[in-house]
Every structure is written in structure tokens, then in C-alpha cells.
Design a protein around this motif. Structure first.
Motif, short mmCIF file in Angstrom:
data_model
loop_
_atom_site.label_atom_id
_atom_site.label_comp_id
_atom_site.label_asym_id
_atom_site.label_seq_id
_atom_site.Cartn_x
_atom_site.Cartn_y
_atom_site.Cartn_z
N ALA A 1 -18.65 25.93 7.50
CA ALA A 1 -17.22 25.65 7.39
C ALA A 1 -16.69 26.02 6.01
O ALA A 1 -15.61 26.62 5.89
CB ALA A 1 -16.95 24.18 7.70
N ALA A 2 -17.44 25.69 4.97
CA ALA A 2 -17.00 26.01 3.61
C ALA A 2 -16.90 27.51 3.40
O ALA A 2 -15.92 28.02 2.84
CB ALA A 2 -17.96 25.39 2.59
N TRP A 3 -17.90 28.25 3.86
CA TRP A 3 -17.87 29.70 3.68
C TRP A 3 -16.82 30.37 4.56
O TRP A 3 -16.21 31.36 4.17
CB TRP A 3 -19.26 30.30 3.91
CG TRP A 3 -20.14 30.06 2.72
CD1 TRP A 3 -21.21 29.21 2.64
CD2 TRP A 3 -20.00 30.65 1.43
NE1 TRP A 3 -21.75 29.25 1.38
CE2 TRP A 3 -21.03 30.12 0.61
CE3 TRP A 3 -19.12 31.58 0.87
CZ2 TRP A 3 -21.19 30.50 -0.73
CZ3 TRP A 3 -19.28 31.94 -0.46
CH2 TRP A 3 -20.30 31.40 -1.23
N ARG A 4 -16.58 29.83 5.76
CA ARG A 4 -15.52 30.39 6.60
C ARG A 4 -14.15 30.17 5.96
O ARG A 4 -13.26 31.03 6.05
CB ARG A 4 -15.56 29.78 8.00
CG ARG A 4 -16.63 30.37 8.87
CD ARG A 4 -16.61 29.77 10.25
NE ARG A 4 -17.54 30.45 11.14
CZ ARG A 4 -17.92 29.97 12.31
NH1 ARG A 4 -17.48 28.78 12.73
NH2 ARG A 4 -18.76 30.64 13.06
N GLU A 5 -13.98 29.02 5.33
CA GLU A 5 -12.72 28.75 4.63
C GLU A 5 -12.54 29.74 3.47
O GLU A 5 -11.46 30.26 3.25
CB GLU A 5 -12.72 27.30 4.12
CG GLU A 5 -11.40 26.86 3.54
CD GLU A 5 -11.40 25.40 3.14
OE1 GLU A 5 -10.40 24.99 2.53
OE2 GLU A 5 -12.37 24.67 3.40
N TYR A 6 -13.61 30.00 2.75
CA TYR A 6 -13.56 30.98 1.67
C TYR A 6 -13.22 32.36 2.25
O TYR A 6 -12.39 33.09 1.70
CB TYR A 6 -14.91 31.01 0.95
CG TYR A 6 -14.92 31.63 -0.43
CD1 TYR A 6 -14.13 32.73 -0.75
CD2 TYR A 6 -15.75 31.12 -1.41
CE1 TYR A 6 -14.17 33.30 -2.02
CE2 TYR A 6 -15.79 31.69 -2.68
CZ TYR A 6 -15.00 32.78 -2.97
OH TYR A 6 -15.04 33.34 -4.23
N ALA A 7 -13.86 32.72 3.35
CA ALA A 7 -13.59 34.02 3.98
C ALA A 7 -12.14 34.14 4.39
O ALA A 7 -11.52 35.21 4.22
CB ALA A 7 -14.52 34.22 5.18
N ALA A 8 -11.57 33.08 4.92
CA ALA A 8 -10.16 33.11 5.32
C ALA A 8 -9.26 33.31 4.10
O ALA A 8 -8.25 34.03 4.15
CB ALA A 8 -9.79 31.82 6.05
N ARG A 9 -9.64 32.69 2.98
CA ARG A 9 -8.85 32.83 1.76
C ARG A 9 -8.89 34.26 1.25
O ARG A 9 -7.87 34.82 0.90
CB ARG A 9 -9.33 31.88 0.68
CG ARG A 9 -8.48 31.98 -0.57
CD ARG A 9 -9.04 31.18 -1.72
NE ARG A 9 -8.16 31.19 -2.85
CZ ARG A 9 -7.93 32.23 -3.65
NH1 ARG A 9 -8.50 33.38 -3.41
NH2 ARG A 9 -7.12 32.14 -4.67
N VAL A 10 -10.07 34.85 1.18
CA VAL A 10 -10.14 36.22 0.65
C VAL A 10 -9.53 37.23 1.62
O VAL A 10 -9.02 38.26 1.18
CB VAL A 10 -11.58 36.63 0.23
CG1 VAL A 10 -12.06 35.79 -0.93
CG2 VAL A 10 -12.55 36.59 1.37
N ALA A 11 -9.55 36.93 2.91
CA ALA A 11 -8.92 37.83 3.89
C ALA A 11 -7.40 37.82 3.73
O ALA A 11 -6.73 38.83 3.95
CB ALA A 11 -9.29 37.42 5.29
N ALA A 12 -6.86 36.66 3.31
CA ALA A 12 -5.42 36.53 3.16
C ALA A 12 -4.92 36.98 1.79
O ALA A 12 -3.72 37.13 1.58
CB ALA A 12 -5.02 35.07 3.39
N ALA A 13 -5.85 37.20 0.87
CA ALA A 13 -5.46 37.59 -0.50
C ALA A 13 -4.91 39.01 -0.52
O ALA A 13 -5.40 39.87 0.20
CB ALA A 13 -6.67 37.48 -1.43
N PRO A 14 -3.90 39.22 -1.35
CA PRO A 14 -3.36 40.59 -1.46
C PRO A 14 -4.38 41.53 -2.09
O PRO A 14 -5.19 41.14 -2.91
CB PRO A 14 -2.14 40.42 -2.38
CG PRO A 14 -2.30 39.11 -3.06
CD PRO A 14 -3.23 38.28 -2.21
N GLY A 15 -4.33 42.76 -1.66
CA GLY A 15 -5.19 43.80 -2.24
C GLY A 15 -6.42 43.91 -1.50
O GLY A 15 -7.38 44.41 -1.52
#
Length: 110
Positions: free
Chosen positions: A96-110
Motif C-alpha cells: 500500500a505504501a509503495w502503491r501510494e508513492y507510485a500514484a504520486r510520481v505518476a501524477a507529478a509533472p514531467g
């Protein structure tokens, strides 16, 4: 650091506990972004607020991992869980923690 600021920082997906990083290194073995995770552990954790009584495993690190590295980590944990994950402590929480991180980096610009 005051408690409200510390809690707010620790709730961010890119702020990882020493425990999570070390447990992830165990999952990865010698494969994947182990150097990036070792670099995290070699860094300086967040300053703890007065009265903090947690163990070293509760050290928190602000990270900036590459999206590709985070996705490799998620896949490795998913694979380990699919294989039974009998040796992992809190595998669902790790994932869950790593999926949350993945969602954050997927939504980050660039």
C-alpha cells in the motif's frame, strides 16, 4: 520540529520509514533500485519532534525516487506476495505504501 509539521511530512507518500526501506531492500535482494534505497538510508532522517520515543526503525526519510524505480519496487512486492510472502512482515502495508508513492510520481509533472 513541532509535532503537527512532523505528522504532516510523515503522511506524504515520498517520506519513507527506515523500516519500510530496509524491508524493501530485503524483498529486492540484489535486483532493482537497491543503490537508490541504500542512498536513502545513508541520508539524514527528518528531525524528530521533542518527546519522540520511537525506535530507529521509525526514522523517516524524504525521498525523490525515480518513477521507474518505484514501479520496479511495487512489482517486486506484488510478486513476493503472490508467491506467499510468508517471510514478510506487513506485506499488505508495504504494498500500500509503495502503491501510494507510485500514484504520486505518476501524477507529478514531467
Amino acid at each position: 520540529m513541532d509535532w503537527p509539521t512532523y505528522r504532516q511530512l510523515c503522511d506524504r507518500p515520498e517520506v519513507l520509514s527506515r523500516w519500510l526501506v530496509e524491508a524493501t531492500l530485503e524483498v529486492l535482494g540484489d535486483e532493482g533500485p537497491v543503490d537508490a534505497l541504500r542512498t536513502v538510508l545513508a541520508g539524514v532522517p527528518l528531525a524528530k519532534p521533542d518527546g519522540f520515543r520511537g525506535p530507529p526503525a521509525a526514522d523517516m526519510f524524504v525521498t525523490d525516487l525515480a518513477r521507474a524505480d518505484v514501479l520496479v519496487i511495487v512489482a517486486a512486492i506484488e510478486q513476493r506476495i503472490a508467491a506467499g510472502a510468508a517471510d514478510l512482515v506487513r506485506p499488505a502495508g508495504m504494498l500500500a505504501a509503495w502503491r501510494e508513492y507510485a500514484a504520486r510520481v505518476a501524477a507529478a509533472p514531467g
